[in-house]
Write a protein that holds these residues in place. Structure first.
Motif, PDB file in Angstrom:
ATOM      1  N   VAL A  65      38.473  56.246  22.806  1.00 40.64           N
ATOM      2  CA  VAL A  65      38.603  55.162  23.793  1.00 40.64           C
ATOM      3  C   VAL A  65      40.074  54.814  23.973  1.00 40.64           C
ATOM      4  CG1 VAL A  65      38.103  52.724  24.212  1.00 40.64           C
ATOM      5  CG2 VAL A  65      36.362  54.195  23.156  1.00 40.64           C
ATOM      6  N   ASP A  66      40.491  54.645  25.226  1.00 43.81           N
ATOM      7  CA  ASP A  66      41.864  54.190  25.465  1.00 43.81           C
ATOM      8  C   ASP A  66      41.913  53.393  26.761  1.00 43.81           C
ATOM      9  OD1 ASP A  66      44.718  55.257  24.094  1.00 43.81           O
ATOM     10  OD2 ASP A  66      44.905  54.300  26.052  1.00 43.81           O
ATOM     11  N   ILE A  67      42.824  52.407  26.777  1.00 43.33           N
ATOM     12  CA  ILE A  67      42.962  51.525  27.947  1.00 43.33           C
ATOM     13  C   ILE A  67      43.784  52.181  29.050  1.00 43.33           C
ATOM     14  CG2 ILE A  67      45.109  50.378  27.221  1.00 43.33           C
ATOM     15  CD1 ILE A  67      43.829  47.712  28.019  1.00 43.33           C
ATOM     16  N   GLY A 125      38.738  52.523  28.591  1.00 43.74           N
ATOM     17  CA  GLY A 125      38.193  51.192  28.311  1.00 43.74           C
ATOM     18  C   GLY A 125      39.105  50.412  27.400  1.00 43.74           C
ATOM     19  N   ASP A 126      38.856  49.100  27.386  1.00 41.72           N
ATOM     20  CA  ASP A 126      39.651  48.170  26.591  1.00 41.72           C
ATOM     21  C   ASP A 126      38.829  47.810  25.357  1.00 41.72           C
ATOM     22  OD1 ASP A 126      40.931  45.920  25.554  1.00 41.72           O
ATOM     23  OD2 ASP A 126      41.412  45.111  27.540  1.00 41.72           O
ATOM     24  N   ILE A 127      39.396  47.994  24.176  1.00 43.17           N
ATOM     25  CA  ILE A 127      38.594  47.709  22.972  1.00 43.17           C
ATOM     26  C   ILE A 127      38.256  46.218  22.872  1.00 43.17           C
ATOM     27  CG2 ILE A 127      39.462  49.722  21.705  1.00 43.17           C
ATOM     28  CD1 ILE A 127      40.983  47.701  19.896  1.00 43.17           C
ATOM     29  N   ALA A 170      41.424  55.027  13.848  1.00 45.76           N
ATOM     30  CA  ALA A 170      42.308  54.418  14.861  1.00 45.76           C
ATOM     31  C   ALA A 170      43.751  54.486  14.390  1.00 45.76           C
ATOM     32  CB  ALA A 170      41.932  52.964  15.126  1.00 45.76           C
ATOM     33  N   ASN A 171      44.612  54.801  15.341  1.00 44.91           N
ATOM     34  CA  ASN A 171      46.047  54.596  15.171  1.00 44.91           C
ATOM     35  C   ASN A 171      46.414  53.623  16.277  1.00 44.91           C
ATOM     36  OD1 ASN A 171      48.783  54.656  14.881  1.00 44.91           O
ATOM     37  ND2 ASN A 171      49.049  56.699  15.746  1.00 44.91           N
ATOM     38  N   PRO A 172      46.171  52.319  16.040  1.00 45.44           N
ATOM     39  CA  PRO A 172      46.361  51.349  17.135  1.00 45.44           C
ATOM     40  C   PRO A 172      47.830  50.980  17.281  1.00 45.44           C
ATOM     41  CG  PRO A 172      45.675  50.220  15.143  1.00 45.44           C
ATOM     42  CD  PRO A 172      45.745  51.686  14.797  1.00 45.44           C
ATOM     43  N   VAL A 209      52.651  49.644  25.665  1.00 48.67           N
ATOM     44  CA  VAL A 209      51.254  49.284  25.355  1.00 48.67           C
ATOM     45  C   VAL A 209      50.723  50.128  24.182  1.00 48.67           C
ATOM     46  CG1 VAL A 209      48.895  49.364  26.344  1.00 48.67           C
ATOM     47  CG2 VAL A 209      50.788  48.444  27.674  1.00 48.67           C
ATOM     48  N   ALA A 210      51.331  51.292  23.972  1.00 52.67           N
ATOM     49  CA  ALA A 210      50.905  52.159  22.866  1.00 52.67           C
ATOM     50  C   ALA A 210      51.523  51.733  21.537  1.00 52.67           C
ATOM     51  CB  ALA A 210      51.299  53.602  23.162  1.00 52.67           C
ATOM     52  N   LEU A 211      52.543  50.897  21.605  1.00 52.63           N
ATOM     53  CA  LEU A 211      53.334  50.620  20.400  1.00 52.63           C
ATOM     54  C   LEU A 211      53.241  49.183  19.927  1.00 52.63           C
ATOM     55  CD1 LEU A 211      56.321  52.696  21.708  1.00 52.63           C
ATOM     56  CD2 LEU A 211      55.123  53.207  19.582  1.00 52.63           C
TER      57      LEU A 211
HETATM   58  C1  LIG Z   1      49.849  54.157  18.750  1.00 51.10           C
HETATM   59  S1  LIG Z   1      49.055  54.853  20.184  1.00 51.10           S
HETATM   60  C2  LIG Z   1      48.033  56.059  19.361  1.00 51.10           C
HETATM   61  C3  LIG Z   1      47.657  57.239  20.196  1.00 51.10           C
HETATM   62  C4  LIG Z   1      47.000  58.377  19.386  1.00 51.10           C
HETATM   63  N1  LIG Z   1      45.804  57.925  18.702  1.00 51.10           N
HETATM   64  C5  LIG Z   1      47.979  58.956  18.386  1.00 51.10           C
HETATM   65  O1  LIG Z   1      47.782  58.781  17.176  1.00 51.10           O
HETATM   66  O2  LIG Z   1      48.966  59.599  18.807  1.00 51.10           O
HETATM   67  C6  LIG Z   1      47.955  53.547  20.607  1.00 51.10           C
HETATM   68  C7  LIG Z   1      47.066  53.775  21.843  1.00 51.10           C
HETATM   69  O3  LIG Z   1      46.284  52.555  22.032  1.00 51.10           O
HETATM   70  C8  LIG Z   1      46.048  52.375  23.416  1.00 51.10           C
HETATM   71  N2  LIG Z   1      45.679  50.965  23.636  1.00 51.10           N
HETATM   72  C9  LIG Z   1      46.501  49.885  23.670  1.00 51.10           C
HETATM   73  N3  LIG Z   1      45.779  48.773  23.880  1.00 51.10           N
HETATM   74  C10 LIG Z   1      44.480  49.146  23.974  1.00 51.10           C
HETATM   75  C11 LIG Z   1      43.256  48.446  24.199  1.00 51.10           C
HETATM   76  N4  LIG Z   1      43.242  47.120  24.356  1.00 51.10           N
HETATM   77  N5  LIG Z   1      42.103  49.147  24.241  1.00 51.10           N
HETATM   78  C12 LIG Z   1      42.108  50.513  24.096  1.00 51.10           C
HETATM   79  N6  LIG Z   1      43.243  51.224  23.883  1.00 51.10           N
HETATM   80  C13 LIG Z   1      44.410  50.560  23.812  1.00 51.10           C
HETATM   81  C14 LIG Z   1      47.358  52.804  24.055  1.00 51.10           C
HETATM   82  O4  LIG Z   1      47.182  53.109  25.412  1.00 51.10           O
HETATM   83  C15 LIG Z   1      47.769  54.002  23.162  1.00 51.10           C
HETATM   84  O5  LIG Z   1      47.342  55.221  23.737  1.00 51.10           O
END
Ligand SMILES: C[S@@+](CC[C@H](N)C(=O)[O-])C[C@H]1O[C@@H](n2cnc3c(N)ncnc32)[C@H](O)[C@@H]1O
Length: 295
Positions: free
Chosen positions: A133-135, A173-175, A193-195, A217-219
């Motif tokens: 799942v990813d936003i 989707g948004d978690i 998860a790697n959030p 948003v990924a960090l």
């Molecule tokens: C640290 S990255 C990890 C990506 C991958 N799992 C990795 O290890 O390379 C975090 C991911 O969380 C996603 N993300 C951020 N907020 C989110 C949310 N509310 N719901 C779902 N995904 C979200 C981001 O778009 C990003 O792709």
């Protein structure tokens, strides 16, 4: 031709000044190799100029190794990191799914899909059904393209009936959205998860290569305008998901990547929703990197 080789020489001198001779030589070799592949990313001088502007090498090359996989990388989706590769390989070794006893996996914040794709690749055919799942629409598109590249089917819905292949379904989707979980089929045996987990004050100090190219948003583990500012917001959200009735199968494993000072706090968050037997794994650089827990 002569003009290009002069410009490559000049650009290489600049790369040596900014990266050091050893790294510049290695990166130049990889750029040349990338140019031999069909659909290669531009010309050598253009690639070198992008690198000199601070763009991460993996975006310029368009791929990165992740275990035995060679995954596509595209800005702004997070480039899979070696520490994530390390713990995903360890997790894959720890469990032994079979086609007779398949495992159902949910990867939250999947990005490029690196974690579930590596599990699907390493575990036996027909033993794994995974959702990611990813936003971010960019991330989901990349995860789908990576599934194709790794020969892992990415269509759903998934049933737990026997299948001869492992399957990975990326979902936009948004978690934080409770309705999201109507689109997946719990219970799960493995939740990974790697959030986003970097506190805002640490994010501000990251290098230009990260801040100018990878999606904030990924960090960022702190959501804009929200307290507290400890970078742990996503672990609290994930804990709410884990506590939902029927989400985890008995004995399920949860594996969450954490920032360098967060393992203790994340262990506490997981215990607070009833998970047990927590463990912390260090990465190859001796940093506490993953918290594991059991349902
Ligand atoms: C640290 S990255 C990890 C990506 C991958 N799992 C990795 O290890 O390379 C975090 C991911 O969380 C996603 N993300 C951020 N907020 C989110 C949310 N509310 N719901 C779902 N995904 C979200 C981001 O778009 C990003 O792709």
């Amino acid at each position: 031709m002569l003009a290009q080789s002069t410009s490559v020489r000049l650009l290489f001198t600049s790369l040596v000044s900014s990266l050091g001779r050893e790294t510049a030589t290695r990166e130049l070799r990889w750029m040349k190799q990338a140019l031999t592949v069909p659909g290669s990313p531009g010309t050598l001088p253009a690639m070198m100029q992008r690198r000199l502007r601070g763009e991460p090498l993996q975006y310029i090359l368009g791929t990165t190794p992740f275990g035995p996989l060679d995954l596509l990388t595209r800005p702004p989706t997070l480039i899979p990191r070696p520490e994530t590769e390390d713990w995903t390989l360890r997790l894959a070794d720890m469990l032994t799914p079979t086609s007779a006893r398949p495992l159902s996996v949910l990867d939250l914040c999947t990005g490029s899909g690196c974690i579930p794709l590596l599990l699907c690749h390493l575990w036996p055919p027909g033993s794994t059904r995974a959702y990611g799942v990813d936003i971010s629409q960019d991330a989901i598109r990349l995860a789908v393209d990576n599934a194709v590249r790794c020969n892992i089917p990415s269509f759903g819905p998934l049933s737990l009936t026997q299948s001869s292949q492992n399957v990975f379904v990326p979902l936009l989707g948004d978690i934080r959205d409770p309705n999201l979980f109507k689109r997946v089929l719990p219970p799960f045996d493995v939740i990974t998860a790697n959030p986003p987990y970097i506190p805002k004050r640490e994010y501000d100090k990251l290098s230009v290569s990260v801040k100018n190219y990878e999606d904030p948003v990924a960090l960022l583990g702190d959501l804009p305008g929200e307290e507290p500012r400890d970078g742990l917001t996503f672990y609290r959200l994930i804990a709410q998901i884990l506590r939902q009735k029927g989400m985890l199968r008995d004995g399920a494993i949860v594996a969450l990547e954490v920032g360098h000072t967060q393992a203790n706090a994340v262990e506490g968050i997981l215990k607070s929703v009833g998970l047990r037997n927590t463990q912390v794994w260090k990465d190859p650089w001796d940093v506490e990197r993953v918290v594991l827990a059991h349902a």
